[in-house]
Design an enzyme around this catalytic site. Structure first.
Site, PDB file in Angstrom:
ATOM      1  N   HIS A 368       0.582  66.322   1.537  1.00  0.00           N
ATOM      2  CA  HIS A 368      -0.628  65.669   2.049  1.00  0.00           C
ATOM      3  C   HIS A 368      -1.845  66.547   1.867  1.00  0.00           C
ATOM      4  CE1 HIS A 368       2.407  63.804   5.024  1.00  0.00           C
ATOM      5  NE2 HIS A 368       2.523  63.322   3.818  1.00  0.00           N
ATOM      6  N   ARG A 475      -8.287  54.774  -0.294  1.00  0.00           N
ATOM      7  CA  ARG A 475      -6.915  55.003   0.186  1.00  0.00           C
ATOM      8  C   ARG A 475      -6.935  55.109   1.713  1.00  0.00           C
ATOM      9  NH1 ARG A 475      -6.612  58.520  -4.910  1.00  0.00           N
ATOM     10  NH2 ARG A 475      -4.680  57.930  -5.948  1.00  0.00           N
ATOM     11  N   ARG A 511      -7.540  49.608   0.050  1.00  0.00           N
ATOM     12  CA  ARG A 511      -6.104  49.431  -0.148  1.00  0.00           C
ATOM     13  C   ARG A 511      -5.433  49.584   1.216  1.00  0.00           C
ATOM     14  NH1 ARG A 511      -2.573  53.547  -3.673  1.00  0.00           N
ATOM     15  NH2 ARG A 511      -2.934  55.018  -1.978  1.00  0.00           N
ATOM     16  N   GLU A 613       1.995  48.383  -9.771  1.00  0.00           N
ATOM     17  CA  GLU A 613       2.577  49.730  -9.888  1.00  0.00           C
ATOM     18  C   GLU A 613       4.056  49.632 -10.206  1.00  0.00           C
ATOM     19  OE1 GLU A 613       0.594  52.545  -6.892  1.00  0.00           O
ATOM     20  OE2 GLU A 613       0.889  50.717  -5.742  1.00  0.00           O
ATOM     21  N   ASN A 636      -0.459  55.857 -11.883  1.00  0.00           N
ATOM     22  CA  ASN A 636       0.326  57.019 -11.428  1.00  0.00           C
ATOM     23  C   ASN A 636       1.756  56.583 -11.120  1.00  0.00           C
ATOM     24  OD1 ASN A 636      -2.126  58.303 -11.470  1.00  0.00           O
ATOM     25  ND2 ASN A 636      -2.422  58.239  -9.259  1.00  0.00           N
ATOM     26  N   ASP A 637       1.856  55.548 -10.294  1.00  0.00           N
ATOM     27  CA  ASP A 637       3.191  55.068  -9.953  1.00  0.00           C
ATOM     28  C   ASP A 637       3.803  54.280 -11.099  1.00  0.00           C
ATOM     29  OD1 ASP A 637       4.041  55.966  -7.383  1.00  0.00           O
ATOM     30  OD2 ASP A 637       2.357  54.865  -6.520  1.00  0.00           O
ATOM     31  N   ARG A 647       6.669  61.521 -10.716  1.00  0.00           N
ATOM     32  CA  ARG A 647       5.307  61.927 -11.070  1.00  0.00           C
ATOM     33  C   ARG A 647       4.944  63.311 -10.543  1.00  0.00           C
ATOM     34  NH1 ARG A 647       1.645  57.768  -7.346  1.00  0.00           N
ATOM     35  NH2 ARG A 647       0.271  59.405  -6.587  1.00  0.00           N
ATOM     36  N   CYS A 684      -6.714  52.125 -11.612  1.00  0.00           N
ATOM     37  CA  CYS A 684      -7.211  53.066 -10.594  1.00  0.00           C
ATOM     38  C   CYS A 684      -6.359  54.329 -10.507  1.00  0.00           C
ATOM     39  CB  CYS A 684      -7.329  52.391  -9.232  1.00  0.00           C
ATOM     40  SG  CYS A 684      -5.769  51.782  -8.589  1.00  0.00           S
TER      41      CYS A 684
HETATM   42  C1  PEP Z   1      -1.370  54.942  -8.504  1.00  0.00           C
HETATM   43  O1  PEP Z   1      -0.181  54.924  -8.198  1.00  0.00           O
HETATM   44  O2  PEP Z   1      -1.788  54.975  -9.666  1.00  0.00           O
HETATM   45  C2  PEP Z   1      -2.401  54.937  -7.443  1.00  0.00           C
HETATM   46  C3  PEP Z   1      -3.682  54.869  -7.720  1.00  0.00           C
HETATM   47  O3  PEP Z   1      -1.967  55.083  -6.154  1.00  0.00           O
HETATM   48  P1  PEP Z   1      -1.549  56.495  -5.520  1.00  0.00           P
HETATM   49  O4  PEP Z   1      -1.883  57.572  -6.487  1.00  0.00           O
HETATM   50  O5  PEP Z   1      -2.298  56.602  -4.240  1.00  0.00           O
HETATM   51  O6  PEP Z   1      -0.075  56.295  -5.335  1.00  0.00           O
HETATM   52 MG    MG Z   2       0.400  54.380  -6.203  1.00  0.00          MG
END
Ligand code: PEP
Ligand code: MG
Length: 758
Positions: A368, A475, A511, A613, A636-637, A647, A684
């Site tokens: 975190h 977020r 979100r 995602e 990212n996910d 990741r 995003c």
């Molecule tokens: C993602 O997964 O790309 C995303 C923007 O969400 P987070 O990085 O908060 O999981």
């Molecule tokens: Mg994500």
């Protein structure tokens, strides 16, 4: 000589007390000290060397030639005395001349003496002098004698510092064992550069009084401190506020073991028996442990000793009544913060303007604190070993997370190189900032939407600083992560309203909470029967929120109330099946009705979006599309699920490329139905913040990006130099008939067509 260390030291300390209390000059006191020690240890010679102007000078002696006083000087590392000071170690030799570092000084007349024992005089972990005894007979000194010498050396450190006998630099700064410039490697957690003075999150206690006036009172203080420390540790364990399991549990277990360790408490008690204050006794025992530790090279044991060091500092802070962290004391200048680990809330307590970087001994990419530091724009280097030994409070630090290194006590040349690198970065940022009013329009006139990712109240400032079009991903879980308890609906609402107020006309996409999995909240109970082995694929985000209706309802109400009189954009994370989106939307709509029935002012419009995602959603996007107002792809996910590659795993970080045919084709497949339906689609994830990747996304038809604020300038520069129709055609060809990796082809394309890639 008495047979126990405490009694031996006590006998000397009682006599030293008189010398120290006398109103005589410091030199006279030192002369008194060498006589007392020489007699007590039945040694012909006792000498005190002090560090002055970088060299060890003989200040007082009994037994050596008096004419050598203030004449004999040794560099750090020179001779036995220099070696003791340099390595901050004790030497106990039956035959001094046989030691490889022995250096004979004729003016002292010391050739008659065979045995030699010397201990460093330590001030704030650095040797500021040496106390040595010598004997004609070749015999090693007994352990009790060495212990007594070490205790006396502690008292001497107070005397000489108070009398101003040593270098200012030596007494004032908290030099660590190492001096001079030093480069320490780490692991990049948040990119960036920063320079400042080293500040420990939990500052070291400076011990003012070493000799006790009332031994029983000191003993009571230590008992009370032990009780308090054990309470603290029990509380940490029961509330599990310390961390998220794994490594932290182990640390807690070790803390507990030491906190109840009778041996440790007994040794501190013995040090008090010898006449030391509670603080000095704790430090004395710790010094002894540190010295022993240096002889052991077992890394596992070293880790445990590190825990004991932490605990010893905690005990010291309790006994000295200095419980605050550096944040509570306030940062006075540009600072690089050092901690074993931090919680996000602890980091947020620091003044962001003065916090130039963070060095953690632990830390991981998904912790975190890393997420929050990234949002704060503070560079972080993790997994830096041995910081307490290599860095001292107040040291100048140059942190270069990109280069995965910190430089401690840099030379002028190192400062210059660092400044030049910083200046290049700053110049680039200034050039980008100057363009914040320019719209992100391609050469052929296509207006791209560039938004920023945010999560903290202050992040909204990035809108004005970058000239971004809005917040494409807020977020909301950050507020949950930095709170000790579940944030009440009113608190959530206040934050959302403040963000909307600050954003003005610019849209903000909230979100709903993406907690659970690796973003576990200590105050939210999880499935106790099941330890998640794959938290990223676990019970998190919308999955958790739909199962915990109360949580989701409170957030829905907070958002709807905050959005009263405006358009509210809500986005659900990790939607895997259309029914999950429907259920979440229905929950929001029910809250909207409930508020309406009670005459509350409502948003003018509520727009609902999903994050893509989970790859499965792409397959059924057509089914969801009619109910969707917008889609945002969380790359990212998404990429970790597409490639089945964690990741956060450093070994996989470079293995798969965002610009791979599979990812780009997948994205193209998602974009087509969105375009056909005329509904907005954005990216995003971090991918959109890299100019070359952003170019590819735009080439695929994704003309909305939500990125980290620092990336707005470089991405905008890329956009403004882009010929989009050409890129579209060429990228389509590259993906239809791939001839090798896409990245180099796109790089070559950008170079050929004059695309600015910062
Ligand atoms: C993602 O997964 O790309 C995303 C923007 O969400 P987070 O990085 O908060 O999981
Ligand atoms: Mg994500």
């Amino acid at each position: 000589m008495p047979t126990t260390a405490a009694a031996a030291a006590r006998e000397i300390l009682v006599r030293l007390h008189e010398v120290m209390a006398a109103r005589s000059a410091a030199q006279t006191k030192l002369n008194g000290v060498v006589n007392i020690i020489g007699e007590a240890l039945d040694s012909e010679v006792c000498s005190i060397y002090l560090l002055r102007e970088g060299v060890l000078e003989l200040f007082a002696t009994r037994g050596l030639d008096e004419r050598a006083v203030h004449v004999t000087k040794l560099a750090l590392g020179e001779g036995l005395v220099g070696t003791i000071a340099k390595n901050v170690e004790t030497l106990n030799l039956d035959e001094a001349a046989a030691h490889p570092d022995f250096a004979y000084r004729p003016e002292t007349g010391e050739d008659r003496f065979h045995s030699f024992a010397g201990v460093p005089i330590i001030r704030r972990e650095r040797a500021v002098g040496v106390l040595a005894v010598q004997h004609v007979d070749p015999r090693r000194y007994a352990d009790v004698e060495i212990e007594a010498l070490q205790t006396v050396a502690m008292v001497l450190s107070e005397l000489i510092a108070n009398a101003g006998l040593i270098d200012d630099a030596a007494s004032d700064s908290t030099r660590p064992l190492a001096t001079g410039p030093n480069r320490i490697a780490g692991f990049k957690l948040v990119d960036g550069m920063g320079a400042g003075v080293a500040v420990f999150h939990q500052p070291r206690v400076v011990i003012e009084h070493i000799l006790a006036d009332d031994v029983e009172a000191e003993r009571r203080r230590v008992y009370a401190a032990f009780d308090k420390m054990r309470d603290q540790i029990e509380r940490m364990a029961s509330q599990a506020e310390f961390g998220v399991g794994g490594e932290h549990d182990e640390v807690l277990e070790t803390y507990k073991m030491f906190a109840y360790d009778e041996g440790w408490a007994r040794r501190i008690n013995e040090a008090i028996d010898s006449g030391l204050t509670a603080e000095a006794a704790i430090e004395r025992v710790q010094q002894r442990t540190r010295m022993r530790m240096r002889e052991i090279s077992d890394p596992l044991l070293a880790d445990r000793m590190h825990d004991l060091e932490d605990l010893s500092n905690r005990l010291l802070r309790i006994v000295a009544g200095q419980l605050g962290t550096a944040a509570q004391m306030g940062l006075r200048q540009d600072t690089v913060l050092i901690a074993r680990n931090l919680g996000p809330a602890e980091l947020l307590e620091y003044d962001r303007r003065r916090l130039k970087g963070v060095i953690l001994e632990e830390g991981s990419l998904t912790a975190h604190v890393t997420i929050v530091a990234r949002a704060m724009g503070v560079p972080v280097l993790g997994r830096v070993r041995d910081v307490k030994r290599l860095i001292a409070e107040g040291d100048r630090i140059l942190l270069d997370a990109g280069a995965e290194a910190v430089i401690v006590r840099p030379s002028t040349a190192m400062e210059e190189v660092f400044e030049a690198r910083m200046a290049v970065g700053q110049k680039r940022r200034a050039a980008f900032a100057a363009q914040r009013g320019e719209p992100p329009v391609t050469r052929d006139g296509t207006r791209v939407t560039l938004m920023v990712n945010a999560g903290l109240r202050d992040d909204v400032a990035a809108l004005d600083l970058t000239g971004a079009d809005g917040i494409g991903l807020f977020r909301t879980e950050f507020q949950f992560l930095v709170s000790a308890t579940l944030p009440a609906r009113e608190r959530q609402q206040r934050l959302y309203r403040d963000v909307l107020d600050a954003a003005g006309d610019r849209p903000v996409i909230f979100r709903t909470v993406d907690i659970g999995g690796d973003k576990a909240l200590p105050y939210l109970d999880h499935d106790e029967d099941h330890l998640e082995e794959n938290p990223a694929m676990g019970w998190r985000a919308l999955r958790l929120a739909l199962d915990r209706e109360g949580l989701m309802k409170a957030q829905a109400r907070a958002l709807l109330e905050a959005g009263a009189g405006r358009t509210l954009n809500v986005m659900f994370p990790m939607v895997s099946e259309p029914w999950e989106f429907d259920q979440a939307q229905a929950l929001f709509e029910a809250q909207r009705r409930w508020l309406g029935e009670r005459g509350k002012k409502l948003p003018i419009d509520v727009r609902y979006g999903a994050m893509l995602e989970v790859p499965a959603l792409a397959e059924v996007l057509d089914l969801l599309l009619p109910r969707l107002d917008f889609l945002s792809i969380g790359t990212n996910d998404l990429t970790q699920f597409l490639f089945a590659a964690d990741r956060a795993h450093p070994k996989l970080a470079l293995r798969y490329d965002w610009l791979s045919v599979s990812i780009l084709r997948f994205l193209r497949r998602v974009v087509r139905p969105m375009q056909a339906a005329g509904k907005p689609v954005a990216v995003c994830g971090e991918m959109g913040g890299r100019p070359l990747e952003a170019m590819a996304l735009i080439g695929l038809g994704i003309e909305r990006l939500s990125i980290t604020p620092a990336a707005v300038g470089p991405v905008k520069a890329m956009v403004r130099s882009l010929d989009l129709p050409r890129l579209r055609a060429d990228l389509a060809a590259m993906l239809d008939m791939p001839s090798g990796p896409i990245r180099p082809q796109l790089e070559a394309w950008a170079a050929r067509h004059g695309v600015e890639l910062a």
